[in-house]
Design an enzyme around this catalytic site. Sequence first.
Site, mmCIF file in Angstrom:
data_model
loop_
_atom_site.group_PDB
_atom_site.id
_atom_site.type_symbol
_atom_site.label_atom_id
_atom_site.label_comp_id
_atom_site.label_asym_id
_atom_site.label_seq_id
_atom_site.Cartn_x
_atom_site.Cartn_y
_atom_site.Cartn_z
ATOM 1 C CB VAL A 1 -8.969 -3.443 1.410
ATOM 2 C CG1 VAL A 1 -10.292 -4.205 1.522
ATOM 3 C CG2 VAL A 1 -9.187 -2.059 0.831
ATOM 4 C CB SER B 1 8.025 6.876 9.016
ATOM 5 O OG SER B 1 8.474 8.189 8.880
ATOM 6 C CG ASP C 1 15.455 -4.961 5.934
ATOM 7 O OD1 ASP C 1 15.562 -5.875 5.107
ATOM 8 O OD2 ASP C 1 15.881 -5.028 7.089
ATOM 9 C CG ASP D 1 -0.457 18.546 -8.875
ATOM 10 O OD1 ASP D 1 -0.800 17.828 -7.906
ATOM 11 O OD2 ASP D 1 0.567 18.319 -9.550
ATOM 12 C CG ASP E 1 4.154 10.430 4.283
ATOM 13 O OD1 ASP E 1 5.060 10.187 3.455
ATOM 14 O OD2 ASP E 1 4.214 10.104 5.470
ATOM 15 C CG ASN F 1 -8.481 -7.308 -0.036
ATOM 16 O OD1 ASN F 1 -7.640 -7.933 0.628
ATOM 17 N ND2 ASN F 1 -8.188 -6.211 -0.714
ATOM 18 C CG ASP G 1 1.453 17.191 -5.160
ATOM 19 O OD1 ASP G 1 2.197 17.679 -4.275
ATOM 20 O OD2 ASP G 1 1.885 16.656 -6.196
ATOM 21 C CG ASP H 1 -4.305 -4.781 -0.029
ATOM 22 O OD1 ASP H 1 -5.499 -5.102 -0.016
ATOM 23 O OD2 ASP H 1 -3.438 -5.380 0.637
ATOM 24 C CG HIS I 1 7.702 7.912 3.953
ATOM 25 N ND1 HIS I 1 6.826 8.666 4.700
ATOM 26 C CD2 HIS I 1 8.628 7.446 4.819
ATOM 27 C CE1 HIS I 1 7.207 8.655 5.967
ATOM 28 N NE2 HIS I 1 8.300 7.922 6.072
#
Length: 997
Positions: A226, A381, A122, A206, A160, A229, A201, A169, A215
Amino acid sequence: MNRSRRVASIRIALICTLIMFFAAGVKNSSGQAPGPSLISKYVSDQLLVRFAPGVPASARAAAHAASGAAVVKGFETLEGLELVKLPQRLKVEEAIRRYRQIPTVLYAEPNYIVHALGVPNDPQFGPLWGLNNSSDADIDGPEAWGITTGSSNVVVGVIDTGIDYNHEDLSANMYRNTADCNNNGIDDDGNGFIDDCYGVDFANNDSDPMDDNQHGTHVAGTIGAVGNNGIGVTGVNWNVKLMACKFLDADGSGWDSDAISCLNYLAMMKDRGVNIVATNNSWGSPWDSQALHDAIDAHRQRGILFMAAAGNDYGTDNDSVGNFPSSYYLPNIIAVAATTQTDSLAWFSNFGKRTVHVGAPGYQILSTTPGNTYGTLSGTSMATPHVTGVAALLKAQDVTRDWRAIRNLILAGGDSKSSLTDTVTQKRLNAYGSLTCSGSTILSRLRPVGTSIAASAGTPIDLAVLHINCAAPNGSVSVTVDPGGTVLTLHDDGLQSDQDVVRVYTPPPYAVSSTAFSYRAISGTNLDLSHNSVATIRSPFPVLFAGGSFELLHISNNGNVSFSDPFFDSSNVSLPAATTGTLVAPFWDDLYGVSGSAQNVFLEATGTAPNRELVIEWRDVRHYSCNGDGTATVKFQVVFFEGRGDILFNYADVLFDGACAFANQGASATVGVQVASNSATQYSFNTATLGNGTALLWTPSSNPAITVSPASRDFGSVPVGGWADRTFTVQNTGTDTLTGSAFTSSPFSVFSGSTFSIAAGTSQDVVVRFSPASEASYSGSVNFTSNAGNVSPGVTGVGTPPPPQISVTPASQDFGAVAVGGSANRTFTVRNIGGGTLTGSASASSPFGVFSGSPFSLHTGGSLGVVVRFSPTATGSFTGNVSFTSNGGNASRGVSGTGAQITVQNTKNGEVFYIDRNVTIRWTSRGLSGNVKIGISRDGGINWQPVQSNTSNDGEQTWKVTGPATRRGRIRVCNLSGVVCDTSDANFTIQRDVLIN
């Protein structure tokens, strides 16, 4: 939720729920619907195969070689599980059939494809309403942050599409496996992965879990962007460590085998000492995988929570249609629905009164996206990481909390919402409520899912209830079973925190004998079944099956009938088949009914009441391997009788011949009757035992029959020198008395119920005790021998080091009287009387304070003194407590003391006391009981001589002045212990009286 409701009683009706009418309303269900086609459902050339424990590598290799399969990978935390690649032209279905015929194979299943569960992006860039908003539809983030903002010692796994670990961040909160953060191409820490600095991964094989979708980065930001900050957004935790495991590709799709690899990696890292509290799993599919289930259960065994998105299937009820992994019945799973800014259930969110636990904000959620950007996404999610974040806050608040306590606080601490009636807790997540939970109870049935269920004969039925009060279990629950009115009590035995299971059984298996062939000539109703499809019908009369009464039947084109649920499996196995409860199998094979033709399955009720028969005929059906040959067919029947539990199998033609002659006479079929997933009578399996013009009559057994539940018990971790008890239930499902005994070997023992004599239809509990003598993993079996046969359920457990245990002595300390403005010390001795390392701290409230010895860290047998100081600032009596908190328990010790004060009436500077004359010494006291002592100093207060060593504390004392003379006299008054004193301020003179004649 009505919190005033205290009655812990749930009524469950175990009766048949009838949903179809006979013949006219036949429902034809395909095994492929709903959901994607078989082609997109799983990887076309791979299988997940799990062997029984202890099967040697040579035997596993031989099993793979028989099908020409090659092992792709194993999973070190899941013994016996292997991913294999199939040779060309070997179909997944055929490979599964082959593996299932090998006795050492526990299961073989497709490698299913799963997808991220986010609704498309969205473009709105909105505020962080899920953490705080004016309508209070949020999780009360600011209120929670007043208690804790998280801890960098807590690690959360994000399984994920990866994480942008360089994001402005997120970077500071990324977990770093520092030994491998050097990009040198070497596995520096020896964990089997090279340069796995931020995680791994498996989508690209890897060690670089960089997000190429968005996602996973979005999910990670909600958990732990964080805080404070001055950049971007904040997560539920300002401080946390995020470990990335990527298995979903750039399109948001991935394989079960790679999800299991992620779970295996995190389990391995937990075993290596990483403090992983929970994983976030915002992905899923409709496909049920036993291997994935086992991998999540392996996390339970390691104390890792598994947060799962409930799914975005436009308001699907997960109680009816499963979404996996969120629908697995495992106690470490929390399934999460999505809510909106108005606290309504999001339009896309799945729900489930027995299968979805809690709601959380999941609509238009702002969070981090790759490349130092921010964006808004919607979906379950986005709801799930809110829950994962709160789990991390709860661990940061109290490091001693285990996964059970954290799970319960999440579930009990939320806000009750009418929009979430169709969830287990009926609550929306509230972080502050979980951190400050007090007196919040939940009583909610988990199993069975339906209010009315078909009680399959011989099939164990799980009765489970969530009954908690904040972090703790909330006591036993009574369950009434209909019909019969039996009242069962569910006890919390510690296996699954608040999820307690009672198993209900019905009568015994069937006996089989040959009988005269009498084929029923029927016209019948064509059920028009296609390949791998099932028709659900209602019988015109109750069908008596193994002591139960059923009207609902599920008829498969693959030559079988089930009373428990539709059964689609075309790959026959030896009975009992663990994948279903009941099964009547005259010819279970991969059969092929031609839709729209007379080569199909037909149904007809014949005769008149009360002597009717229900005839199901597989009429000239083909074998799937020869589905193009209309002459390679077989013809057989099942006959059910009104008023009695006998079953008749009639075989008119069991010869396919032609290209399918290999399957003649049941050579590739299973023949038998199964009354429970662990109880069946098999006539033949992949053996040519059937003949044209023959019949088999099945009759209910009338002998004693033994059933032991559950099939195994996991004692979990038990400290060396400690013990834990688990209960097996022995039930007589036959008609004669069952007698026998139970025994096992060390470190397991039968604590009670070792011998039994059980009447028909009743049961007895046998309590087994696990008492590990050393630190090791143990496995064994409990052997039940009886006049109905022997059963040997498995038992497992792990001996762990004795936990630390705190001891504090003495039980209290009295400081007595202490001068106002002064202080006194007392010492408590803290000891570690358990194992491991005891860590903790001590605290007290003014006017008491901990002076030294806090915090503390003590090895086994170690001790230290914690010094507490009493510093009264006023007179009077004071009491308090010194609180000792530790990873070996908490202790509280009382302290008391009195603030006291003495004030000596000051002498005037230069005043003269004459030797041998009387003077009056005056003082006042407060907070002081008992006598006092008085002293005189002739050197300005350095040395003191007694005037009175024990006199009443009445405020004055006459003293006949003694020599020698001095110009530096002082008076001091003290309590007898000398702790509370006061001295005259000015010097006075002592001299002899001079007489003038």
